[in-house]
Scaffold this motif. Structure first.
Motif, PDB file in Angstrom:
ATOM      1  N   SER A  18      34.695  34.846  36.876  1.00  0.00           N
ATOM      2  CA  SER A  18      33.849  35.186  37.886  1.00  0.00           C
ATOM      3  C   SER A  18      35.253  35.219  38.925  1.00  0.00           C
ATOM      4  O   SER A  18      35.927  34.456  38.892  1.00  0.00           O
ATOM      5  CB  SER A  18      32.666  34.576  38.516  1.00  0.00           C
ATOM      6  N   TYR A  42      38.620  39.501  45.338  1.00  0.00           N
ATOM      7  CA  TYR A  42      37.321  40.107  45.187  1.00  0.00           C
ATOM      8  C   TYR A  42      37.506  41.685  45.334  1.00  0.00           C
ATOM      9  O   TYR A  42      36.943  42.202  44.365  1.00  0.00           O
ATOM     10  CB  TYR A  42      36.339  39.534  46.216  1.00  0.00           C
ATOM     11  N   LEU A  45      39.013  42.910  42.090  1.00  0.00           N
ATOM     12  CA  LEU A  45      38.114  42.833  41.084  1.00  0.00           C
ATOM     13  C   LEU A  45      37.416  44.308  40.972  1.00  0.00           C
ATOM     14  O   LEU A  45      37.130  44.728  39.902  1.00  0.00           O
ATOM     15  CB  LEU A  45      37.376  41.533  40.912  1.00  0.00           C
ATOM     16  N   SER A  46      36.658  44.515  42.133  1.00  0.00           N
ATOM     17  CA  SER A  46      35.930  45.812  42.531  1.00  0.00           C
ATOM     18  C   SER A  46      36.877  47.027  41.828  1.00  0.00           C
ATOM     19  O   SER A  46      36.345  47.875  41.058  1.00  0.00           O
ATOM     20  CB  SER A  46      35.526  45.881  43.723  1.00  0.00           C
ATOM     21  N   GLU A  49      37.448  47.032  38.532  1.00  0.00           N
ATOM     22  CA  GLU A  49      35.997  47.446  37.512  1.00  0.00           C
ATOM     23  C   GLU A  49      35.941  49.280  37.729  1.00  0.00           C
ATOM     24  O   GLU A  49      35.637  49.694  36.733  1.00  0.00           O
ATOM     25  CB  GLU A  49      34.780  46.907  38.088  1.00  0.00           C
ATOM     26  N   THR A  55      35.032  44.959  33.121  1.00  0.00           N
ATOM     27  CA  THR A  55      33.453  45.217  33.135  1.00  0.00           C
ATOM     28  C   THR A  55      32.643  43.963  33.626  1.00  0.00           C
ATOM     29  O   THR A  55      32.949  42.859  33.101  1.00  0.00           O
ATOM     30  CB  THR A  55      32.901  45.771  31.756  1.00  0.00           C
ATOM     31  N   LEU A  56      31.605  44.337  34.188  1.00  0.00           N
ATOM     32  CA  LEU A  56      30.617  43.098  34.578  1.00  0.00           C
ATOM     33  C   LEU A  56      29.938  42.771  33.600  1.00  0.00           C
ATOM     34  O   LEU A  56      29.316  43.676  33.184  1.00  0.00           O
ATOM     35  CB  LEU A  56      30.046  43.810  35.990  1.00  0.00           C
ATOM     36  N   SER A  58      27.739  40.094  33.522  1.00  0.00           N
ATOM     37  CA  SER A  58      26.566  39.168  33.830  1.00  0.00           C
ATOM     38  C   SER A  58      26.488  38.906  35.278  1.00  0.00           C
ATOM     39  O   SER A  58      27.711  38.766  36.012  1.00  0.00           O
ATOM     40  CB  SER A  58      26.160  37.850  32.983  1.00  0.00           C
ATOM     41  N   VAL A  59      25.483  38.942  35.920  1.00  0.00           N
ATOM     42  CA  VAL A  59      25.149  38.440  37.149  1.00  0.00           C
ATOM     43  C   VAL A  59      24.100  37.223  37.349  1.00  0.00           C
ATOM     44  O   VAL A  59      23.025  37.726  37.148  1.00  0.00           O
ATOM     45  CB  VAL A  59      24.765  39.624  37.939  1.00  0.00           C
ATOM     46  N   LYS A  69      29.106  36.969  39.729  1.00  0.00           N
ATOM     47  CA  LYS A  69      29.381  37.958  38.838  1.00  0.00           C
ATOM     48  C   LYS A  69      30.387  37.786  37.926  1.00  0.00           C
ATOM     49  O   LYS A  69      31.750  37.397  38.567  1.00  0.00           O
ATOM     50  CB  LYS A  69      29.882  39.047  40.127  1.00  0.00           C
ATOM     51  N   TYR A  71      33.004  38.939  35.038  1.00  0.00           N
ATOM     52  CA  TYR A  71      33.954  39.920  34.520  1.00  0.00           C
ATOM     53  C   TYR A  71      34.535  39.718  33.354  1.00  0.00           C
ATOM     54  O   TYR A  71      35.055  38.594  33.025  1.00  0.00           O
ATOM     55  CB  TYR A  71      34.974  40.437  35.589  1.00  0.00           C
ATOM     56  N   GLU A  72      34.574  40.769  32.433  1.00  0.00           N
ATOM     57  CA  GLU A  72      35.316  40.574  31.147  1.00  0.00           C
ATOM     58  C   GLU A  72      36.247  41.774  31.190  1.00  0.00           C
ATOM     59  O   GLU A  72      36.148  42.880  31.463  1.00  0.00           O
ATOM     60  CB  GLU A  72      34.201  40.769  29.887  1.00  0.00           C
TER      61      GLU A  72
END
Lengths: 187, 187
Positions: A18, A42, A45-46, A49, A55-56, A58-59, A69, A71-72
């Motif tokens: 995250s 932050y 990261l957006s 994405e 990619t996101l 899990s939240v 959030k 990310y992978e």
DNA sequence: CGTATCATGTAACATGTTACATGATTTT
DNA sequence: AAAATCATGTAACATGTTACATGATACG
């Protein structure tokens, strides 16, 4: 283009994280090589994405807290990172404040300068201790000669850090010695 | 407050200079420690003049060219610089792009990584050569043990630079060796 | 005949730092 | 009762980089 992007990808290439995790790794574990503020992490990261570098996955929502959030890195992200890694580039400036200070040492009474150098030494000793602790931690979980193990890279970078601190310490000690000699000559 | 200010003062503490001179010293002689753009140098000089850290001592007008404005450090400037020099401060991050690249070496085929390292080595060898040339230049005009001679400080900073480059080279060679070993093991 | 040098400076952009905002919960 | 932790994010500011503008002369 921006460096922070590749620093983030470097961490994400090893495990999903995250934004908060990334900040922690940079400011605690990765330190004192690097540092990042939330305002860089932050938004970047957006952006990444939307460019499909990450990619996101899990939240996590822990009741009251803001959603975590995670990310992978994607395959595109991995190849982007690998391309940047092997891309040739001119090496950096050294740019250490204390070197400018040392450039002014001739203006400072030797006894005072020696005190300053001793302070700096303490800080570098602390860093060296951090690196040495990390080395012990990492070298346990590392199969010798496996250069495709992320730990191989971690170790080599930390080794650089440790060597750098030893150099800095030796340099401080050398300067202190010279200043001491000139103090004794004055008497 | 800003670092550039003290870098400028450090140079002016040794001799009067124009903005252009300062840029030259930073980008050529002072390199690769530091670098400054004209947009930083000229406005900062004006600001420092209004704060009486420096004074304009001459304006040379060579016919067609823009007037060459030479500045000299004032006593206020000297004490400001000396105070900053002995002021304690936390040491800097290392922050070298290539260290992040090295942190990703596990993703890169060893043969390719070795090529990259060899490129980097060349650049650091060049820098080492620059430092060594400067060392020879300076050590001639230096009275041993006179720590109040600006050359004493110059030499110690350049010595740091040279040691740093040697460390970098040794580290590259060590990494290359390890990567080579893993290549041979694969066969 | 194009490029480099001297010498000042401005403008646009990219990057980095510090502080702030939220807000329940756990630790001191 | 105060401070730190988790977790996101924004806003204001400071700093640094690249490119541009001027313009005569010297160099290859």
């Amino acid at each position: 283009m921006s460096l922070i992007r590749y620093a983030l990808l470097s961490l994400l290439a090893r495990e999903p994280l995250s934004g908060y995790d990334i900040k922690q790794q940079m400011n605690d574990r990765f330190a004192p090589f690097w540092k990042a503020g939330s305002n860089q992490v932050y938004p970047e990261l957006s952006k990444m994405e939307s460019e499909e570098l990450v990619t996101l996955i899990s939240v996590e929502q822990h009741s009251y807290r803001p959603a975590r959030k995670v990310y992978e890195i994607t395959d595109i992200g991995k190849t982007t990172l690998a391309e940047w890694t092997i891309e040739p580039k001119e090496v950096e400036k050294v740019r250490d404040d204390f070197l400018i200070k040392a450039y002014n040492s001739w203006m400072i009474p030797p006894a005072e300068m020696i005190e300053r150098l001793k302070d700096i030494k303490v800080q570098h000793e602390e860093r060296l201790a951090i690196y040495e602790r990390k080395m012990v931690e990492l070298s346990g979980q590392f199969k010798l000669f496996d250069t495709s193990d992320p730990n191989f890279s971690s170790i080599s970078v930390i080794q650089f850090g440790a060597q750098y601190e030893r150099l800095y310490l030796a340099w401080c000690e050398d300067l202190i010695e010279k200043l001491n000699l000139s103090l004794q000559q004055q008497k």
